[in-house]
Design a protein around this motif. Structure first.
Motif, PDB file in Angstrom:
ATOM      1  N   PHE A  54       0.832  -1.202   0.000  1.00 52.21           N
ATOM      2  CA  PHE A  54       0.000   0.000   0.000  1.00 52.21           C
ATOM      3  C   PHE A  54       0.868   1.254   0.000  1.00 52.21           C
ATOM      4  CE2 PHE A  54      -4.184  -1.933   1.103  1.00 52.21           C
ATOM      5  CZ  PHE A  54      -4.976  -1.121   0.306  1.00 52.21           C
ATOM      6  N   LYS A  55       1.916   1.248   0.826  1.00 51.47           N
ATOM      7  CA  LYS A  55       2.800   2.411   0.873  1.00 51.47           C
ATOM      8  C   LYS A  55       3.437   2.650  -0.490  1.00 51.47           C
ATOM      9  CE  LYS A  55       6.867   4.361   3.143  1.00 51.47           C
ATOM     10  NZ  LYS A  55       7.920   4.193   4.171  1.00 51.47           N
ATOM     11  N   GLU A  56       3.936   1.589  -1.110  1.00 52.00           N
ATOM     12  CA  GLU A  56       4.562   1.724  -2.430  1.00 52.00           C
ATOM     13  C   GLU A  56       3.567   2.225  -3.467  1.00 52.00           C
ATOM     14  OE1 GLU A  56       6.113  -2.145  -3.140  1.00 52.00           O
ATOM     15  OE2 GLU A  56       7.628  -2.011  -1.546  1.00 52.00           O
ATOM     16  N   ASP A  57       2.320   1.735  -3.399  1.00 57.67           N
ATOM     17  CA  ASP A  57       1.295   2.168  -4.354  1.00 57.67           C
ATOM     18  C   ASP A  57       1.011   3.664  -4.227  1.00 57.67           C
ATOM     19  OD1 ASP A  57       0.974  -0.339  -5.430  1.00 57.67           O
ATOM     20  OD2 ASP A  57      -0.750  -0.877  -4.182  1.00 57.67           O
ATOM     21  N   PRO A  63       3.133  10.896  -5.928  1.00 57.80           N
ATOM     22  CA  PRO A  63       4.472  11.124  -5.366  1.00 57.80           C
ATOM     23  C   PRO A  63       4.600  12.394  -4.530  1.00 57.80           C
ATOM     24  CG  PRO A  63       4.455  11.443  -7.754  1.00 57.80           C
ATOM     25  CD  PRO A  63       3.158  10.818  -7.400  1.00 57.80           C
ATOM     26  N   ALA A  64       3.654  13.323  -4.673  1.00 60.74           N
ATOM     27  CA  ALA A  64       3.745  14.565  -3.892  1.00 60.74           C
ATOM     28  C   ALA A  64       3.407  14.342  -2.421  1.00 60.74           C
ATOM     29  CB  ALA A  64       2.803  15.612  -4.475  1.00 60.74           C
ATOM     30  N   LEU A  65       2.761  13.235  -2.115  1.00 59.05           N
ATOM     31  CA  LEU A  65       2.349  12.983  -0.735  1.00 59.05           C
ATOM     32  C   LEU A  65       3.453  12.295   0.056  1.00 59.05           C
ATOM     33  CD1 LEU A  65      -1.357  11.793  -1.213  1.00 59.05           C
ATOM     34  CD2 LEU A  65      -0.524  14.063  -0.544  1.00 59.05           C
ATOM     35  N   ARG A  66       3.551  12.662   1.311  1.00 56.50           N
ATOM     36  CA  ARG A  66       4.528  12.057   2.219  1.00 56.50           C
ATOM     37  C   ARG A  66       3.834  10.918   2.975  1.00 56.50           C
ATOM     38  NH1 ARG A  66       5.249  17.582   5.275  1.00 56.50           N
ATOM     39  NH2 ARG A  66       2.989  17.299   5.050  1.00 56.50           N
ATOM     40  N   VAL A  67       4.413   9.722   2.879  1.00 60.33           N
ATOM     41  CA  VAL A  67       3.741   8.528   3.396  1.00 60.33           C
ATOM     42  C   VAL A  67       4.523   7.921   4.555  1.00 60.33           C
ATOM     43  CG1 VAL A  67       2.736   6.295   2.803  1.00 60.33           C
ATOM     44  CG2 VAL A  67       2.907   8.083   1.052  1.00 60.33           C
ATOM     45  N   MET A  68       3.818   7.625   5.636  1.00 59.35           N
ATOM     46  CA  MET A  68       4.402   6.976   6.808  1.00 59.35           C
ATOM     47  C   MET A  68       3.803   5.576   6.963  1.00 59.35           C
ATOM     48  SD  MET A  68       3.684   7.787  10.842  1.00 59.35           S
ATOM     49  CE  MET A  68       4.421   9.405  10.908  1.00 59.35           C
ATOM     50  N   ARG A  69       4.647   4.620   7.306  1.00 64.45           N
ATOM     51  CA  ARG A  69       4.193   3.263   7.634  1.00 64.45           C
ATOM     52  C   ARG A  69       4.322   3.078   9.145  1.00 64.45           C
ATOM     53  NH1 ARG A  69       6.027  -1.676   9.009  1.00 64.45           N
ATOM     54  NH2 ARG A  69       5.296  -3.552   7.933  1.00 64.45           N
TER      55      ARG A  69
END
Length: 232
Positions: A54-57, A63-69
């Motif tokens: 999900f994070k990779e997707d 790509p503009a969003l910052r994603v935390m796992r």
């Protein structure tokens, strides 16, 4: 995606391989500007074995969003709360919703979560999920529950009730037994109310008349595709 965006709180009752994740990513892209501008968050809840994908997707699609796992472990929850404003999207697992620290944070910041996406929601019926349902009803502007298995038997009806409750299709005080009594009938000759769980038949016409606006259904037959399991 337009129906999701306008409906705001919906159940995506899609057969495996028919685009639940793609639709979820589409809504994430639509909400991206609000997430950044309003400093609000989109949270994706998924089984532990799906967190990385999900994070990779999300990273690949928006790509503009910052994603935390983040997991539901205490150290991760504390880290999430401390640094949440440095991210736009949180990808986490169901156990997060059982965290007292996280529940306290959400109650103290009622507008922090703009949108929630919950994968494989129908398979969960525990305290953490019920806490999530309350947050979904009261504090999230958007909430999408992804479900791959249509409920057809009365002894699975509680799963459907929980999904409908989370998207505000069920009124407060309307219990599962009320829902079961209204949606399920017994074949003639069976008068035992307890037999509803085993022998009851769901009144599909009544169910869809009342709740179809909260559910987006899709099957492989609808799409005219034949996707092999190994390819999925």
């Amino acid at each position: 995606i337009g129906l999701m965006y306008e409906g705001k709180k919906l159940i995506l009752n899609h057969e495996t391989g028919t685009g639940k994740t793609t639709l979820a990513l589409g809504v994430t892209a639509l909400l991206a500007s609000r997430l950044r501008k309003e400093n609000r968050k989109l949270i994706i809840t998924a089984p532990s074995n799906k967190l990385d994908s999900f994070k990779e997707d999300v990273v690949r699609s928006v790509p503009a969003l910052r994603v935390m796992r983040a997991t539901g472990k205490a150290d991760d929850v504390n880290w999430l709360i401390k640094y949440i404003d440095d991210y736009d999207v949180i990808v986490t697992m169901p156990s997060l919703w059982a965290s007292i620290s996280w529940a306290k944070f959400i109650y103290e910041h009622p507008s922090k979560i703009l949108c929630s996406i919950y994968d494989e929601a129908a398979g969960i019926n525990d305290e953490a999920y019920h806490l999530f349902c309350e947050f979904s009803r009261q504090q999230f502007e958007y909430s999408f529950l992804l479900n791959a298995t249509p409920v057809k038997r009365s002894n699975e009806l509680e799963k459907t009730y929980n999904l409908l409750y989370a998207v505000e299709a069920i009124n407060d005080g309307y219990t599962f037994r009320d829902f079961q009594r209204d949606m399920v009938t017994l074949p003639s000759g069976i008068g035992n109310k307890k037999a509803l769980d085993i022998h009851g038949v769901v009144d599909e016409y009544k169910f869809h008349r009342l709740y179809s606006k909260y559910i987006l259904n899709r099957s492989k037959a609808d799409l005219g595709v034949n996707v092999e399991v190994e390819v999925e």
